[in-house]
Scaffold this active site. Structure first.
Site, PDB file in Angstrom:
ATOM      1  N   LYS A 103      23.728  31.910  54.834  1.00 62.67           N
ATOM      2  CA  LYS A 103      25.096  31.392  54.694  1.00 62.67           C
ATOM      3  C   LYS A 103      26.130  32.452  55.092  1.00 62.67           C
ATOM      4  CE  LYS A 103      23.650  28.402  50.891  1.00 62.67           C
ATOM      5  NZ  LYS A 103      23.392  28.378  49.443  1.00 62.67           N
ATOM      6  N   THR A 133      16.364  15.835  47.116  1.00 60.26           N
ATOM      7  CA  THR A 133      17.557  16.075  46.287  1.00 60.26           C
ATOM      8  C   THR A 133      18.824  15.674  47.047  1.00 60.26           C
ATOM      9  OG1 THR A 133      16.442  17.914  45.207  1.00 60.26           O
ATOM     10  CG2 THR A 133      18.838  17.849  45.023  1.00 60.26           C
ATOM     11  N   GLY A 169      27.556  24.534  49.208  1.00 56.24           N
ATOM     12  CA  GLY A 169      27.461  23.192  48.608  1.00 56.24           C
ATOM     13  C   GLY A 169      28.674  22.328  48.858  1.00 56.24           C
ATOM     14  N   LYS A 179      20.932  25.440  56.260  1.00 56.29           N
ATOM     15  CA  LYS A 179      21.448  26.761  56.671  1.00 56.29           C
ATOM     16  C   LYS A 179      20.374  27.639  57.284  1.00 56.29           C
ATOM     17  CE  LYS A 179      20.458  26.437  52.209  1.00 56.29           C
ATOM     18  NZ  LYS A 179      20.807  25.552  51.123  1.00 56.29           N
TER      19      LYS A 179
HETATM   20  P1  NAP Z   1      13.940  18.427  48.979  1.00 53.22           P
HETATM   21  O1  NAP Z   1      14.396  17.865  47.680  1.00 53.22           O
HETATM   22  O2  NAP Z   1      12.674  19.186  49.025  1.00 53.22           O
HETATM   23  O3  NAP Z   1      13.871  17.209  50.015  1.00 53.22           O
HETATM   24  C1  NAP Z   1      13.293  17.346  51.275  1.00 53.22           C
HETATM   25  C2  NAP Z   1      13.056  15.955  51.829  1.00 53.22           C
HETATM   26  O4  NAP Z   1      12.542  16.061  53.149  1.00 53.22           O
HETATM   27  C3  NAP Z   1      12.038  15.128  51.025  1.00 53.22           C
HETATM   28  O5  NAP Z   1      12.477  13.819  50.899  1.00 53.22           O
HETATM   29  C4  NAP Z   1      10.780  15.212  51.877  1.00 53.22           C
HETATM   30  O6  NAP Z   1       9.948  14.079  51.739  1.00 53.22           O
HETATM   31  C5  NAP Z   1      11.406  15.221  53.267  1.00 53.22           C
HETATM   32  N1  NAP Z   1      10.492  15.743  54.259  1.00 53.22           N
HETATM   33  C6  NAP Z   1       9.830  16.908  54.268  1.00 53.22           C
HETATM   34  N2  NAP Z   1       9.054  17.009  55.366  1.00 53.22           N
HETATM   35  C7  NAP Z   1       9.265  15.893  56.067  1.00 53.22           C
HETATM   36  C8  NAP Z   1       8.770  15.397  57.314  1.00 53.22           C
HETATM   37  N3  NAP Z   1       7.901  16.086  58.049  1.00 53.22           N
HETATM   38  N4  NAP Z   1       9.197  14.185  57.750  1.00 53.22           N
HETATM   39  C9  NAP Z   1      10.087  13.478  57.023  1.00 53.22           C
HETATM   40  N5  NAP Z   1      10.598  13.896  55.849  1.00 53.22           N
HETATM   41  C10 NAP Z   1      10.186  15.080  55.388  1.00 53.22           C
HETATM   42  O7  NAP Z   1      15.038  19.381  49.595  1.00 53.22           O
HETATM   43  P2  NAP Z   1      16.623  19.336  49.329  1.00 53.22           P
HETATM   44  O8  NAP Z   1      16.948  20.172  48.151  1.00 53.22           O
HETATM   45  O9  NAP Z   1      17.118  17.946  49.379  1.00 53.22           O
HETATM   46  O10 NAP Z   1      17.160  20.164  50.596  1.00 53.22           O
HETATM   47  C11 NAP Z   1      17.260  19.559  51.847  1.00 53.22           C
HETATM   48  C12 NAP Z   1      18.077  20.465  52.761  1.00 53.22           C
HETATM   49  O11 NAP Z   1      19.377  20.629  52.210  1.00 53.22           O
HETATM   50  C13 NAP Z   1      17.516  21.869  52.934  1.00 53.22           C
HETATM   51  O12 NAP Z   1      17.806  22.323  54.231  1.00 53.22           O
HETATM   52  C14 NAP Z   1      18.299  22.677  51.922  1.00 53.22           C
HETATM   53  O13 NAP Z   1      18.389  24.038  52.262  1.00 53.22           O
HETATM   54  C15 NAP Z   1      19.645  22.015  52.055  1.00 53.22           C
HETATM   55  N6  NAP Z   1      20.532  22.159  50.903  1.00 53.22           N
HETATM   56  C16 NAP Z   1      20.072  21.910  49.652  1.00 53.22           C
HETATM   57  C17 NAP Z   1      20.940  22.016  48.593  1.00 53.22           C
HETATM   58  C18 NAP Z   1      20.485  21.761  47.177  1.00 53.22           C
HETATM   59  O14 NAP Z   1      21.261  22.055  46.264  1.00 53.22           O
HETATM   60  N7  NAP Z   1      19.302  21.223  46.949  1.00 53.22           N
HETATM   61  C19 NAP Z   1      22.275  22.366  48.807  1.00 53.22           C
HETATM   62  C20 NAP Z   1      22.715  22.612  50.112  1.00 53.22           C
HETATM   63  C21 NAP Z   1      21.830  22.505  51.149  1.00 53.22           C
HETATM   64  P3  NAP Z   1       9.265  13.706  50.336  1.00 53.22           P
HETATM   65  O15 NAP Z   1      10.376  13.251  49.462  1.00 53.22           O
HETATM   66  O16 NAP Z   1       8.296  12.637  50.637  1.00 53.22           O
HETATM   67  O17 NAP Z   1       8.623  14.980  49.856  1.00 53.22           O
HETATM   68  N1  HSE Z   2      19.280  26.846  47.077  1.00 53.36           N
HETATM   69  C1  HSE Z   2      20.652  26.832  47.410  1.00 53.36           C
HETATM   70  C2  HSE Z   2      21.450  27.541  46.344  1.00 53.36           C
HETATM   71  C3  HSE Z   2      21.143  25.421  47.563  1.00 53.36           C
HETATM   72  O1  HSE Z   2      20.904  27.769  45.265  1.00 53.36           O
HETATM   73  O2  HSE Z   2      22.603  27.888  46.581  1.00 53.36           O
HETATM   74  C4  HSE Z   2      22.559  25.322  48.071  1.00 53.36           C
HETATM   75  O3  HSE Z   2      22.656  25.774  49.377  1.00 53.36           O
END
Ligand code: NAP
Ligand code: HSE
Length: 443
Positions: free
Chosen positions: A205, A13, A134, A105
């Site tokens: 957070k 994402t 975010g 986080k």
């Molecule tokens: P996500 O959609 O699950 O993406 C995770 C990515 O990491 C995927 O591309 C996955 O590969 C890759 N990955 C997992 N294991 C791996 C490994 N061993 N080697 C290389 N790549 C690997 O998660 P996300 O929502 O983007 O979140 C990512 C981070 O941002 C997290 O720490 C989350 O807490 C933080 N975050 C998320 C949001 C949000 O709104 N989503 C907001 C703020 C912060 P594949 O694609 O092949 O599965």
């Molecule tokens: N899962 C987190 C949330 C993503 O819902 O706020 C943003 O940090």
């Protein structure tokens, strides 16, 4: 124009959002920074998987180490999540003296001191704006913009998933499980959604904000954390009748003001808590809906401020990652090794206040036998605990053997309320565990 190469670990994402945003606004950033950013590689778990964001095949790899160690890459962006491999990724990059940008986080919360120390040791920086709230630039605000303030209170809605669920339960009467599934589909929820709904993500957070604001490292296990699983539609409706909205709040505030001017600021115990609370509808935080976040900060010089924006999802989070990338680029160009220490210890004497001493008002919903004298027994226990009752509702029209009773209690410590509720729960006339939620007026 000078070019700086970047390696990204994680193309889900947020990683996909960063790739997309760089395609859209890369030239704009280059014009502003005087440096062009080029992503050489994006490491993922499964390179063969179809992706919503079209990252060219020749940039995708399944081997994060090659991305981190690629000598062209001067900045590493960690967007994979989790605290084990992600920790290795960040440690390896920092050990190579490469600045790291992360949105993780959970990682910062669990291993912040180690990682910040490693960054310092290797003369580089660890940037984490995207880790909290975010797209809201809250880290920079606390670290830099409020450097001249003592922070008297931080009260924030910092989990988009929970806020989305609570909003739709209130506005649409939607069911918890259905809304959680939507939050997952929309990319708001963590890969392990219990991190969101059990309050842990908000605790990560809130702990980061507390650490920054008060200058001592807050360990996640020190944070009193409650999630939203026990918040029912019934409580949301009763709260609405009383003029309140239920929100998951992260609160950071000194619980005891310094006794004299000579006493050092920060030596007080600091409340660092996450729990669902009734917020008066007149307060701005009650109007923060869906996946939006908001953080209300009160400083002793600035007064009250409010930061509002999208707290989860692809684009807002990507925006904060780009902001950190811009900082990293400017620091690299200026040769600023550790220009802005990402976390600065400034009061080792402060500590987290135990929850039992925290004072608040409480909302209580009891399911009691429908017979005379029940309320007198409950009131007697509260009176013995010296807890005042500010209002009582016993809604009409509830046929059956039990009826709900809603109590709004006066201010009391967590300990007094907890003990009184345990006694009330043991009364034979009380037919279900009491639902107890705090009421935060945020005056
Ligand atoms: P996500 O959609 O699950 O993406 C995770 C990515 O990491 C995927 O591309 C996955 O590969 C890759 N990955 C997992 N294991 C791996 C490994 N061993 N080697 C290389 N790549 C690997 O998660 P996300 O929502 O983007 O979140 C990512 C981070 O941002 C997290 O720490 C989350 O807490 C933080 N975050 C998320 C949001 C949000 O709104 N989503 C907001 C703020 C912060 P594949 O694609 O092949 O599965
Ligand atoms: N899962 C987190 C949330 C993503 O819902 O706020 C943003 O940090």
């Amino acid at each position: 124009m000078e070019k700086i190469h970047v390696g990204i670990v994680g193309g889900g994402t947020v990683g996909g959002g960063v790739w997309q945003a760089l395609q859209r606004n890369g030239p704009l950033m280059a014009a502003r920074l005087g440096v062009a950013l080029e992503v050489t590689g994006v490491a993922v778990r499964d390179p063969g998987r179809a992706r919503a964001v079209d990252i060219p095949r020749d940039r995708i790899t399944g081997d994060w180490l090659t991305v981190v160690e690629d000598s062209r890459n001067r900045i590493i962006v960690e967007l994979m999540g989790g605290t084990s491999t992600a920790r290795e990724v960040v440690r390896r990059a920092l050990s190579l003296g490469k600045p790291v940008v992360t949105a993780n986080k959970a990682l910062i919360s669990a291993h912040g001191p180690e990682l910040f120390a490693l960054a310092a040791k290797n003369g580089t920086n660890l940037y984490y704006e995207a880790a909290v709230a975010g797209g809201i630039p809250i880290i920079k605000a606390i670290r830099e913009s409020f450097a001249g303030n003592r922070l008297l209170r931080i009260a924030g809605i910092v989990n988009g998933t929970c806020n989305y669920i609570l909003t739709r339960m209130k506005l649409e009467g939607a069911d918890f499980a259905d809304v959680l599934a939507d939050a997952q589909r929309l990319g708001y929820a963590e890969a392990e959604p219990s991190l969101d709904i059990d309050g842990h993500d908000a605790a990560h957070k809130t702990g980061i904000l507390a650490s920054l604001a008060h200058g001592f490292w807050v360990k996640p296990e020190e944070i009193h954390t409650e999630g939203i699983r026990h918040v029912s539609k019934l409580d949301i409706q009763f709260a609405a009748q009383l003029g309140y909205t239920i929100r998951l709040l992260g609160i950071v505030q000194p619980v005891a003001a310094p006794k004299s001017r000579s006493k050092r600021a920060g030596s007080a115990a600091i409340q660092v808590t996450v729990y669902p609370a009734l917020v008066p509808n007149s307060h701005v935080l009650a109007s923060v809906n869906h996946a939006f976040n908001a953080v209300a900060i009160r400083g002793d010089v600035v007064g009250d401020t409010l930061f509002y924006g999208r707290g989860a999802g692809q684009d807002p989070t990507a925006s904060s990652v780009l902001s950190d990338l811009a900082d990293a680029v400017l620091d690299l160009r200026a040769g600023n090794h550790h220009r802005v220490p990402p976390f600065v210890a400034h009061d080792g004497s402060a500590k987290v206040a135990p929850i039992d001493g925290i004072v608040s008002r409480f909302y209580v919903r009891l399911e009691v036998a429908d017979r005379p004298g029940v309320f007198a027994r409950i009131a007697s226990i509260l009176a013995q605990a010296r807890i005042g009752i500010s209002s009582i509702i016993q809604p009409e029209g509830h046929a059956g053997e039990t009826v709900p009773v809603i109590l709004m209690l006066d201010e009391a410590t967590n300990e007094a309320t907890r003990k009184a509720m345990a006694r009330i729960a043991r009364l034979p006339v009380v037919k279900a565990p009491p639902v107890v939620l705090r009421v935060e007026n945020l005056d």
